[in-house]
Design an enzyme around this catalytic site. Structure first.
Site, PDB file in Angstrom:
ATOM      1  N   TRP A  67       0.868  -1.164   0.000  1.00 24.38           N
ATOM      2  CA  TRP A  67       0.000   0.000   0.000  1.00 24.38           C
ATOM      3  C   TRP A  67       0.906   1.215   0.000  1.00 24.38           C
ATOM      4  CZ3 TRP A  67       1.196  -2.297   4.626  1.00 24.38           C
ATOM      5  CH2 TRP A  67       1.402  -1.505   5.752  1.00 24.38           C
ATOM      6  N   ASP A 103       4.671  -5.363   3.364  1.00 21.60           N
ATOM      7  CA  ASP A 103       4.705  -6.254   4.517  1.00 21.60           C
ATOM      8  C   ASP A 103       5.749  -7.344   4.337  1.00 21.60           C
ATOM      9  OD1 ASP A 103       2.743  -4.910   5.879  1.00 21.60           O
ATOM     10  OD2 ASP A 103       1.112  -6.243   5.269  1.00 21.60           O
TER      11      ASP A 103
END
Lengths: 404, 182
Positions: free
Chosen positions: B110, B129
């Site tokens: 993101w 992540d």
């Protein structure tokens, strides 16, 4: 042979009885000699047989606390007593939903065959509402992994279809036939998420271009229509934990800046005029601009609606833009029909600046439930916001109350 | 030659992405973000040294930005973390753009647009992540600048951004600097 078999039976019976008798002597239970009745007869405690409890019928004052704060499972508490009634199995980013038919609790789950490796498995689980036993496990082709969302697993109004939001990474909805207990179909839904079921056994979803997409599911190929844009998805987003009344299809949307938008879901949703929480409280309208401090809605689940009366409960804090998850300093109560403020309740003590989730029971004598995300869930009087119960270590996630 | 070409395409896409994030909201189109996401890993690290462009005025003045710092990347107020939600990989044996040993870096991310207090310019940050291990549990931050809801996933920080990996167990989050926002 016969004699040895009898001996074996007696021996096994003695072994079975032993734990119960032993526990009677070592776990604080009085010995038989202490149980002397007024007539002098000795009462001998009976050996106990292990058993498993069942749940009563779901009550309006039960609150379901989703997993969180390092605690798995959705815990069920009785708001009247503060006592835990049971738990629905949930882990990680599992999603939870009630069954409109009242038979099951549904959980959408993802796991791997070797815990942190192996083959991914996505399933829809159905648990019996009384025994809490798993009654059905339906494989699905995927689901989105995210916690604390109320509208990623929803059940159509007739209770026949489960809709599971997916993103791998394109957006789609996996449909499960709950009667056949099988995966049914996949609906591509680009740019949209957050599903609200309507009374026509279809659903609507919020979209990134500020529209509401409506999906008609009448047996054939799903038909998707879109509303005109009515909100700004990046500058003043609508919380995706906004509230739907499943009985009427009335949707109450709340935005970061404090705009309430009522929507009547249907084949062609009727999107009502937005109104300002702050203006209802005789303040200037909330704006989502830099350094403009105002009262704002906030939290992970910032709004609750008592559908029968139209009362809206909102967690409010003083903040500026991008403070949408800040915990509440006050709870505002408003009339959703007249758009008037009923009362502002300042939160004190352990409630001040802590609450991020709110829900309300749907009965005629409602309770408000609120939690701090750190394991504490509170039961509040819906009129005075007086604290009635505190449930510690209750889980830290979204709160659910059963619909009437 | 081909790598350079891909890089240019990627840069163009990312700059378009950043340039529209807070001004017109066009970025909310899922397709564009998903198209741009796989490109982030091929952008050279040297992009981090790009000359800062003029910032975008008051829209950049968030509470976080006004209080951020550029010295300690193990703190939640480190400037790149304006939109991060999760455990900082810098506290888990990794770094702001490095996964800890044994973890797997997601190929998607993101995005955030954060202001560097050293030059007061706005930069595009890719929050990627690190996955495949239990949650790190260290240095949890939940910053919210430009965090959107699920229907605008490319700027939503609650999603488990481990797409493309054989395991989506979340471990921690990195904040790689992509480039200056035009």
């Amino acid at each position: 042979m016969l004699k040895s078999a009898k001996i074996r039976v007696v021996a096994i019976a003695a072994l079975v009885m032993a734990p119960g008798m032993a526990s009677g002597q070592t776990n604080g239970i009085a010995s038989p000699l202490q149980h002397v009745s007024p007539t002098g007869a000795v009462t001998i405690p009976q050996a106990e047989v292990p058993s498993v409890s069942t749940l009563d019928a779901v009550q309006p004052h039960w609150v379901f606390v989703n997993r969180g704060n390092g605690q798995d499972g959705t815990r069920i508490f009785d708001g009247d007593t503060g006592k835990m009634k049971g738990m629905v199995n949930m882990y990680g980013q599992d999603s939870f939903a009630f069954d409109p038919l009242g038979k099951n609790f549904y959980v959408a789950q993802t796991l791997w065959t070797k815990q942190d490796r192996g083959t991914r498995q996505d399933v829809l689980l159905a648990y019996d509402v009384t025994s809490l036993k798993l009654v059905s496990e339906i494989p699905i082709p995927g689901r989105m992994l995210i916690g604390n969302r109320t509208h990623n697993l929803v059940i159509t109004a007739d209770g026949k279809k489960a809709l599971i939001y997916n993103m791998q990474p394109s957006s789609s909805v996996n449909v499960v036939d709950l009667e056949k207990r099988t995966f049914d179909s996949k609906i591509e839904l680009p740019g949209c998420a957050t599903m609200f079921t309507n009374r026509l056994n279809g659903f609507s979803a919020l979209c990134s271009n500020g529209t509401l997409a409506t999906v008609a599911m009448n047996g054939g190929k799903p038909v998707i229509t879109r509303s005109a844009p009515f909100f700004n998805a990046t500058e003043d987003p609508i919380f995706d934990t906004s509230v739907i009344d499943p009985k009427t299809g009335k949707l109450t949307l709340v935005s970061y800046s404090g705009l309430i938008t009522p929507v009547e879901l249907g084949a062609a949703p009727k999107i009502g005029a937005s109104w300002s929480l702050q203006q209802a409280a005789f303040m200037r309208k909330g704006t989502y601009t830099a350094m403009d401090v105002n009262w704002m809605p906030g939290g992970r689940q910032p709004i609750a609606v008592h559908h029968a009366t139209g009362r809206i409960y909102v967690l409010m804090h003083m903040g500026e833009y991008w403070s949408e998850y800040e915990p509440a300093l006050e709870i505002w109560v408003l009339n959703g029909n007249t758009h008037k403020l009923i009362q502002r309740h300042a939160l004190g003590g352990e409630l001040k600046g802590k609450l991020i989730n709110i829900a309300v029971s749907q009965d005629a004598n409602p309770q408000v439930y609120a939690s701090d995300g750190s394991g504490n869930t509170f039961v509040l009087d819906a009129q005075t916001m007086e604290k009635k119960q505190k449930m510690e270590d209750s889980g830290g996630g979204i709160l659910y109350t059963v619909q009437p | 030659m081909q790598k350079i070409s891909i890089d240019r395409i990627g840069e163009k896409l990312v700059r378009r992405l950043a340039g529209h994030t807070s001004r017109r909201g066009i970025l909310s189109r899922l397709g564009l973000a998903l198209a741009a996401a796989p490109v982030f890993p091929v952008l050279p690290v040297s992009r981090a040294n790009a000359q800062g462009k003029p910032d975008r005025g008051d829209r950049a003045r968030t509470h976080f930005t006004m209080n951020s710092q550029s010295k300690d990347d193990t703190k939640c107020d480190y400037w790149r973390y304006c939109g991060v939600d999760g455990n900082l990989c810098s506290c888990c044996g990794g770094g702001p753009h490095t996964c800890p040993a044994g973890a797997k870096a997601s190929t998607t991310s993101w995005v955030g647009t954060c202001v560097n207090p050293d030059d007061n310019k706005t930069y595009l940050i890719a929050y990627r992540d690190c996955c495949g291990k239990p949650g790190c549990g260290q240095c949890h931050c939940d910053n919210q600048d430009r965090d959107t809801q699920l229907y605008v996933p490319q700027t939503n920080n609650d999603i488990i951004w481990c797409f493309g990996l054989d395991n989506m167990q979340y471990h921690c989050s990195t904040a790689a600097l992509v480039g200056a926002v035009q």
